[in-house]
Design a protein around this motif. Structure first.
Motif, PDB file in Angstrom:
ATOM      1  N   ALA A 285       1.282  -1.369   0.290  1.00  0.00           N
ATOM      2  CA  ALA A 285       0.134  -0.146  -0.031  1.00  0.00           C
ATOM      3  C   ALA A 285       1.023   1.553  -0.201  1.00  0.00           C
ATOM      4  CB  ALA A 285      -1.235  -0.246   1.057  1.00  0.00           C
ATOM      5  N   LYS A 286       2.047   0.938  -0.847  1.00  0.00           N
ATOM      6  CA  LYS A 286       2.410   2.469  -0.268  1.00  0.00           C
ATOM      7  C   LYS A 286       2.833   2.672  -1.927  1.00  0.00           C
ATOM      8  CE  LYS A 286       5.089   1.190   3.133  1.00  0.00           C
ATOM      9  NZ  LYS A 286       5.304   2.115   4.555  1.00  0.00           N
ATOM     10  N   GLY A 287       2.140   4.314  -1.661  1.00  0.00           N
ATOM     11  CA  GLY A 287       1.523   4.834  -3.150  1.00  0.00           C
ATOM     12  C   GLY A 287       2.858   4.934  -4.283  1.00  0.00           C
ATOM     13  N   PHE A 288       2.198   5.593  -4.836  1.00  0.00           N
ATOM     14  CA  PHE A 288       4.238   5.459  -6.022  1.00  0.00           C
ATOM     15  C   PHE A 288       4.031   7.341  -5.956  1.00  0.00           C
ATOM     16  CE2 PHE A 288       1.323   2.285  -8.424  1.00  0.00           C
ATOM     17  CZ  PHE A 288       2.464   1.315  -8.696  1.00  0.00           C
ATOM     18  N   GLY A 289       5.407   7.461  -6.514  1.00  0.00           N
ATOM     19  CA  GLY A 289       6.407   8.802  -6.595  1.00  0.00           C
ATOM     20  C   GLY A 289       5.430   9.923  -7.569  1.00  0.00           C
ATOM     21  N   ALA A 290       5.265  11.229  -7.219  1.00  0.00           N
ATOM     22  CA  ALA A 290       4.805  11.875  -8.043  1.00  0.00           C
ATOM     23  C   ALA A 290       5.068  12.042  -9.300  1.00  0.00           C
ATOM     24  CB  ALA A 290       4.990  13.716  -7.871  1.00  0.00           C
ATOM     25  N   GLY A 291       4.667  12.352 -10.405  1.00  0.00           N
ATOM     26  CA  GLY A 291       5.284  11.867 -12.142  1.00  0.00           C
ATOM     27  C   GLY A 291       5.269  10.370 -12.704  1.00  0.00           C
ATOM     28  N   PHE A 292       5.469   9.295 -12.128  1.00  0.00           N
ATOM     29  CA  PHE A 292       5.080   8.084 -12.052  1.00  0.00           C
ATOM     30  C   PHE A 292       4.603   7.832 -13.617  1.00  0.00           C
ATOM     31  CE2 PHE A 292       0.805   7.248 -10.209  1.00  0.00           C
ATOM     32  CZ  PHE A 292       0.771   6.379 -10.820  1.00  0.00           C
ATOM     33  N   PRO A 293       5.327   7.159 -14.253  1.00  0.00           N
ATOM     34  CA  PRO A 293       4.109   6.366 -15.051  1.00  0.00           C
ATOM     35  C   PRO A 293       3.195   5.247 -15.214  1.00  0.00           C
ATOM     36  CG  PRO A 293       6.300   5.221 -15.156  1.00  0.00           C
ATOM     37  CD  PRO A 293       6.589   5.717 -13.551  1.00  0.00           C
ATOM     38  N   PHE A 294       2.147   5.924 -15.905  1.00  0.00           N
ATOM     39  CA  PHE A 294       0.918   5.179 -15.172  1.00  0.00           C
ATOM     40  C   PHE A 294       0.140   4.276 -16.602  1.00  0.00           C
ATOM     41  CE2 PHE A 294      -3.485   3.911 -15.221  1.00  0.00           C
ATOM     42  CZ  PHE A 294      -4.007   3.978 -14.177  1.00  0.00           C
ATOM     43  N   GLY A 295       0.198   3.269 -16.750  1.00  0.00           N
ATOM     44  CA  GLY A 295       0.182   2.470 -17.474  1.00  0.00           C
ATOM     45  C   GLY A 295       0.561   1.107 -17.474  1.00  0.00           C
ATOM     46  N   GLY A 296       0.158   0.307 -18.722  1.00  0.00           N
ATOM     47  CA  GLY A 296      -0.117  -0.959 -18.072  1.00  0.00           C
ATOM     48  C   GLY A 296       0.696  -2.206 -20.111  1.00  0.00           C
ATOM     49  N   MET A 297       0.663  -3.726 -19.599  1.00  0.00           N
ATOM     50  CA  MET A 297       1.359  -4.263 -20.441  1.00  0.00           C
ATOM     51  C   MET A 297       0.221  -5.087 -21.368  1.00  0.00           C
ATOM     52  SD  MET A 297       4.284  -6.294 -18.494  1.00  0.00           S
ATOM     53  CE  MET A 297       5.975  -5.048 -18.452  1.00  0.00           C
ATOM     54  N   LYS A 298       0.229  -5.741 -21.995  1.00  0.00           N
ATOM     55  CA  LYS A 298      -0.499  -6.969 -22.759  1.00  0.00           C
ATOM     56  C   LYS A 298      -1.484  -5.681 -23.775  1.00  0.00           C
ATOM     57  CE  LYS A 298       0.102  -9.946 -19.653  1.00  0.00           C
ATOM     58  NZ  LYS A 298      -0.298 -11.010 -18.778  1.00  0.00           N
ATOM     59  N   GLN A 299      -2.675  -6.462 -22.865  1.00  0.00           N
ATOM     60  CA  GLN A 299      -4.364  -5.778 -23.618  1.00  0.00           C
ATOM     61  C   GLN A 299      -5.124  -5.378 -23.037  1.00  0.00           C
ATOM     62  OE1 GLN A 299      -7.935  -8.401 -24.967  1.00  0.00           O
ATOM     63  NE2 GLN A 299      -5.813  -9.206 -25.812  1.00  0.00           N
ATOM     64  N   SER A 300      -3.975  -4.341 -21.637  1.00  0.00           N
ATOM     65  CA  SER A 300      -4.395  -3.036 -20.986  1.00  0.00           C
ATOM     66  C   SER A 300      -3.534  -1.946 -21.652  1.00  0.00           C
ATOM     67  CB  SER A 300      -3.919  -3.357 -19.173  1.00  0.00           C
ATOM     68  OG  SER A 300      -4.227  -4.196 -18.948  1.00  0.00           O
ATOM     69  N   GLY A 301      -2.968  -1.933 -22.971  1.00  0.00           N
ATOM     70  CA  GLY A 301      -2.456  -0.899 -23.932  1.00  0.00           C
ATOM     71  C   GLY A 301      -0.931  -0.759 -23.578  1.00  0.00           C
ATOM     72  N   HIS A 302      -0.606   0.754 -23.931  1.00  0.00           N
ATOM     73  CA  HIS A 302       0.812   0.252 -24.395  1.00  0.00           C
ATOM     74  C   HIS A 302       0.810   2.267 -24.523  1.00  0.00           C
ATOM     75  CE1 HIS A 302      -0.112   1.787 -28.723  1.00  0.00           C
ATOM     76  NE2 HIS A 302      -0.707  -0.052 -28.748  1.00  0.00           N
ATOM     77  N   GLY A 303       1.607   2.381 -23.616  1.00  0.00           N
ATOM     78  CA  GLY A 303       1.874   4.221 -23.486  1.00  0.00           C
ATOM     79  C   GLY A 303       1.982   3.932 -22.075  1.00  0.00           C
ATOM     80  N   ARG A 304       2.555   5.191 -21.371  1.00  0.00           N
ATOM     81  CA  ARG A 304       2.581   5.865 -20.232  1.00  0.00           C
ATOM     82  C   ARG A 304       2.262   7.319 -20.304  1.00  0.00           C
ATOM     83  NH1 ARG A 304       3.282   1.385 -20.044  1.00  0.00           N
ATOM     84  NH2 ARG A 304       3.680  -0.377 -18.957  1.00  0.00           N
ATOM     85  N   GLU A 305       1.481   7.341 -18.840  1.00  0.00           N
ATOM     86  CA  GLU A 305       0.919   8.260 -18.657  1.00  0.00           C
ATOM     87  C   GLU A 305       1.480   9.442 -17.210  1.00  0.00           C
ATOM     88  OE1 GLU A 305      -3.635   8.573 -20.900  1.00  0.00           O
ATOM     89  OE2 GLU A 305      -3.516   7.907 -18.819  1.00  0.00           O
ATOM     90  N   GLY A 306       1.390  10.241 -17.747  1.00  0.00           N
ATOM     91  CA  GLY A 306       1.959  11.230 -16.186  1.00  0.00           C
ATOM     92  C   GLY A 306       3.513  11.946 -16.292  1.00  0.00           C
ATOM     93  N   GLY A 307       3.754  13.119 -15.110  1.00  0.00           N
ATOM     94  CA  GLY A 307       5.071  13.552 -15.040  1.00  0.00           C
ATOM     95  C   GLY A 307       5.998  13.834 -16.555  1.00  0.00           C
ATOM     96  N   ALA A 308       7.340  13.048 -16.602  1.00  0.00           N
ATOM     97  CA  ALA A 308       7.911  13.131 -17.892  1.00  0.00           C
ATOM     98  C   ALA A 308       7.700  12.415 -18.680  1.00  0.00           C
ATOM     99  CB  ALA A 308       9.608  13.150 -17.279  1.00  0.00           C
ATOM    100  N   PHE A 309       6.677  10.934 -18.265  1.00  0.00           N
ATOM    101  CA  PHE A 309       6.813   9.757 -19.019  1.00  0.00           C
ATOM    102  C   PHE A 309       5.714  10.254 -20.201  1.00  0.00           C
ATOM    103  CE2 PHE A 309       8.908   8.557 -15.153  1.00  0.00           C
ATOM    104  CZ  PHE A 309      10.054   7.574 -15.695  1.00  0.00           C
ATOM    105  N   GLY A 310       4.653  10.939 -19.114  1.00  0.00           N
ATOM    106  CA  GLY A 310       3.351  10.850 -20.112  1.00  0.00           C
ATOM    107  C   GLY A 310       3.926  11.889 -21.013  1.00  0.00           C
ATOM    108  N   LEU A 311       4.864  13.399 -21.044  1.00  0.00           N
ATOM    109  CA  LEU A 311       4.885  14.019 -22.084  1.00  0.00           C
ATOM    110  C   LEU A 311       5.865  13.870 -22.723  1.00  0.00           C
ATOM    111  CD1 LEU A 311       5.864  17.545 -22.677  1.00  0.00           C
ATOM    112  CD2 LEU A 311       7.600  17.550 -20.862  1.00  0.00           C
ATOM    113  N   ASP A 312       5.812  12.770 -23.364  1.00  0.00           N
ATOM    114  CA  ASP A 312       7.719  12.028 -24.051  1.00  0.00           C
ATOM    115  C   ASP A 312       6.350  11.433 -24.956  1.00  0.00           C
ATOM    116  OD1 ASP A 312       9.833  12.741 -22.307  1.00  0.00           O
ATOM    117  OD2 ASP A 312       9.913  10.916 -22.322  1.00  0.00           O
ATOM    118  N   GLU A 313       4.746  10.950 -24.269  1.00  0.00           N
ATOM    119  CA  GLU A 313       4.198  10.680 -25.409  1.00  0.00           C
ATOM    120  C   GLU A 313       3.915  11.089 -27.076  1.00  0.00           C
ATOM    121  OE1 GLU A 313       2.702   7.358 -25.582  1.00  0.00           O
ATOM    122  OE2 GLU A 313       4.512   6.309 -24.186  1.00  0.00           O
ATOM    123  N   PHE A 314       4.455  12.284 -26.070  1.00  0.00           N
ATOM    124  CA  PHE A 314       3.550  13.823 -27.151  1.00  0.00           C
ATOM    125  C   PHE A 314       5.021  14.577 -27.825  1.00  0.00           C
ATOM    126  CE2 PHE A 314      -0.201  13.277 -24.122  1.00  0.00           C
ATOM    127  CZ  PHE A 314      -0.930  13.074 -25.066  1.00  0.00           C
TER     128      PHE A 314
END
Length: 478
Positions: free
Chosen positions: A437-466
């Motif tokens: 139950a330890k939360g992730f740090g600010a700007g952590f990459p939110f996203g998945g593998m397999k049929q949960s999709g691809h790409g990441r959202e949040g912080g620097a990782f989310g910026l890179d997507e665009f």
């Protein structure tokens, strides 16, 4: 009843050119509380044209100008926090305290994380060891942003703000099921002084505006959050024009309880499954427990379900609200009945509405025991307050069961053993693993593998997507 028929295009509220009306329901009462317009092709085209016209100037804007705009957006968002909470609570049934807290708070955090990522981004830098070769990060172009109803501001801000920071222009299509908060957000963007055409919003459904944006030759990228089924359809529609596609899709997270975890971890795991009425893609919906501890865990989880209050979204307090729509209520009821028919043991909740709630799309917090991982309720994303408890033999068996799913968004681990934590973090096939139950740090990459999709959202990782990567040779060193 409020009318929200206009779209935000080119810096102004404009009447629709096509499409038709769509009712918006209050899930707590089933009553129609607003009417929106679903756009047609002409509306989609107008929004794309406005975004294309704004792109050359906005994509060349300075980091300082973008930062100043994002900070103005943050200030406007904070000033409209109560309006936003009321809209979210009314449109998708989040209890008002939950709407004021996690729902609105998520948007505020992502706006500030986008500013921090922009400030830290190195948009131009020489290739290491080769001063005359410049690596430049540039905006990908005009973006279609298609967002869901379950966490409206979480998903809108996770897309709009990094796209804005990257220098992209955009067309937002929020969910037609819960669109009211998006109107507040568009008002925030206008009040903050977003240049005309940089941000545009057209309401529509997936078959209409969603499909039109996905296939539109004027769109360079589609960022979508929703079901895996819709994600596949968007990928196919985008393929003809070879758009970049970022997908954040469903989940069927496993919460692995080891024997050294406290009883509180079981109780918290059940409650987290029920949070937001189970309408979260990263909900821990499969609880995996060793056979030695299984009976006790079932009792604790069943008690947690019985103690979870259900009530109208307008009421203050710690309770869960209704499901978002009649269609979602029907789906959850069908899957509960399927679980019973396939032999899972119902230990809490079950079909129907909670006692005393005869109107509104309320569901009973439900716990199934003796679930096997091949049952429908263990395979499909239910998106309701339904927990499945599965027994495992040992650590290896727990990993096997957890990974035996088409999804791979978030898994959870509860143990006090540091070595086991390291093994589990490396073994679980998901984009995120939350431990103890330890939360992730600010700007952590939110996203998945397999049929949960691809790409990441949040912080620097989310910026890179665009951002696109450009290499330039012969760059003057002096």
């Amino acid at each position: 009843m409020t009318q929200y028929r206009k779209f935000y295009i080119g810096g102004a509220w404009v009447a629709p050119q096509g499409g038709h009306d769509c009712p918006v329901h209050d899930p707590s009462t089933e009553e129609v509380v607003a009417t929106i317009s679903l756009g047609g092709q002409a509306d989609t085209d107008a929004a794309v044209v406005a975004a294309q016209a704004a792109f050359p100037t906005w994509s060349q804007s300075s980091v300082a100008d973008r930062l100043a705009l994002i900070r103005r957006i943050a200030a406007q968002y904070d000033a409209r926090a109560e309006d936003m909470a009321q809209a979210i609570s009314r449109e998708m049934g989040a209890p008002i305290d939950w709407a004021r807290g996690p729902q609105v708070g998520a948007g505020a955090s992502h706006i500030r994380d986008a500013a921090a990522a922009l400030e830290a981004c190195d948009f131009e830098a020489p290739l290491p060891g080769t001063p005359g070769t410049l690596i430049r990060r540039e905006a990908v172009g005009v973006c279609a942003l298609i967002t869901p109803w379950n966490w409206p501001m979480n998903q809108i801000t996770l897309k709009v703000l990094p796209a804005l920071a990257a220098g992209c222009t955009m067309v937002l299509k929020p969910s037609e099921v819960a669109p009211l908060s998006a109107f507040v957000f568009a008002e925030i963007m206008h009040a903050a002084g977003v240049p005309p055409g940089v941000f545009n919003m057209v309401n529509g459904d997936g078959a209409g505006v969603g499909s039109q944006l996905s296939a539109h030759p004027g769109i360079d990228m589609v960022s979508f959050t929703g079901s895996s089924r819709a994600g596949r359809a968007i990928s196919i529609a985008a393929a003809d024009t070879l758009k970049r596609v970022a997908l954040e899709l469903g989940g069927k997270g496993a919460n692995i309880i080891f024997d050294d975890a406290p009883d509180r971890a079981i109780q918290m795991g059940a409650r987290r499954c029920f949070n937001n009425t189970g309408q979260s893609c990263n909900a821990p919906t499969r609880m995996l427990v060793s056979r030695a501890r299984y009976d006790s865990a079932v009792e604790i989880a069943a008690a947690a379900a019985a103690e979870t209050n259900v009530g109208p979204a307008s009421e203050q307090g710690k309770h869960i609200g209704p499901l978002v729509s009649g269609a979602q209520w029907d789906k959850v009821q069908r899957l509960i009945e399927t679980g019973m028919a396939e032999g899972a043991r119902l230990v809490a909740g079950g079909p129907g509405r909670p006692e005393g709630l005869n109107r509104g799309w309320f569901a009973r917090p439900t716990v199934f025991a003796d679930v096997t991982n091949d049952m429908t309720i263990a395979r499909e994303e239910i998106f309701g307050p339904v927990l499945s408890i599965i027994a495992y033999d040992d650590e290896e068996d727990a990993v096997r069961i957890a990974n035996d799913t088409e999804y791979g968004l978030t898994n959870y681990v509860q143990t006090q053993d540091p070595d086991r934590l390291r093994r589990m973090g490396r073994s679980l096939r998901s984009g995120m693993v939350e431990m103890n139950a330890k939360g992730f740090g600010a700007g952590f990459p939110f996203g998945g593998m397999k049929q949960s999709g691809h790409g990441r959202e949040g912080g620097a990782f989310g910026l890179d997507e665009f951002l696109e990567i450009k290499a330039i040779s012969g760059w003057p060193v002096n």
